[in-house]
Design an enzyme around this catalytic site. Sequence first.
Site, PDB file in Angstrom:
ATOM      1  CE  LYS A 199      41.656  51.064  37.907  1.00  0.00           C
ATOM      2  NZ  LYS A 199      41.832  52.400  37.299  1.00  0.00           N
ATOM      3  NE  ARG A 209      34.069  51.814  34.009  1.00  0.00           N
ATOM      4  CZ  ARG A 209      34.183  50.542  33.677  1.00  0.00           C
ATOM      5  NH1 ARG A 209      33.132  49.886  33.236  1.00  0.00           N
ATOM      6  NH2 ARG A 209      35.344  49.919  33.805  1.00  0.00           N
ATOM      7  CE  LYS A 251      39.828  51.961  41.646  1.00  0.00           C
ATOM      8  NZ  LYS A 251      40.104  53.237  40.960  1.00  0.00           N
TER       9      LYS A 251
END
Length: 326
Positions: A199, A209, A251
Amino acid sequence: MTKPFDRPRRLRSTPAMRRLVAETSLEPRHLVLPMFVADGIDEPKPISSMPGVVQHTRESLRRAAGEAAAAGVGGVMLFGVPAAADKDAVGTAGTDPDGILNAALRDLRTDLGDSTVIMADTCLDEFTDHGHCGVLRDDGVVDNDATLERYAEMAVVQARSGAHVVGPSGMMDAQVGVIRAALDGAGFSETAILAYTAKYSSAFYGPFREAVGSSLQGDRKTYQQDPANLRESMRELALDLAEGADMVMVKPAMSYLDVLRRVADEADVPVAAYQISGEYAMITAAAERGWIDRDKAILESLLGIRRAGADIVLTYWAHEVATALH
């Protein structure tokens, strides 16, 4: 010309021929739908930077998840968005059995049973008032080992709430092993772990976010990976596999297809990739301006992720694409 030469175009001559020789397939079962469920809202709340994606109420989540499951998606990944007043320094709302994420997991497991795979984000960032993925030391740095204790508790609560899969996304050292031990110790040996193996600290998380109402102060570079590094991901892969990961993930997807390919070549478990919020937002925005063909771009992007080695793709288009593929 007096001698034969290779003609690869023979295998591109008709739609039927191209379908016959296609090397990579995209099926509903390959797709997982990330979903957001928020506390304290009375109707779904649109996410401005992700047109078409919403924060769900518990009831609208149940409807949308049921529709996605009926379309044949491989699974859903659930993120909880607590009320701002419920956030604290250690993310208590994330381990509260009656908190929004765990209550929603119970809803989905009651509704869907084992008809699809219910996954839960096992991380504290949505639930902390500082927005980091773990417990902070006095100097503001995330305390790895104190955070592991919270992850262990969180994973057990999520399993008890009905999650088939827990997804530790915080990039803490030893998170998979600690969670595996906690799940087994609590009697949840059949609950699987999707390890966020690679990640990266990415610029493409911005819309997410907004989606989770992040309270982040600073950045996550001390625990998420440096975009410059590839060998580091292979080290993380070896550690996650040794600790008992059932699936592993890269990711973001788009900027890290080389990492995905390397992980897929080495892993002996299913490999996932997450087409993240920024990837969704860029394609959506370009299509809204008429610069690209939206539907073709979506399919091409997903095929590219599959071609790079992903067995599973988390994408906000999972339901739409699954429906179109029928």
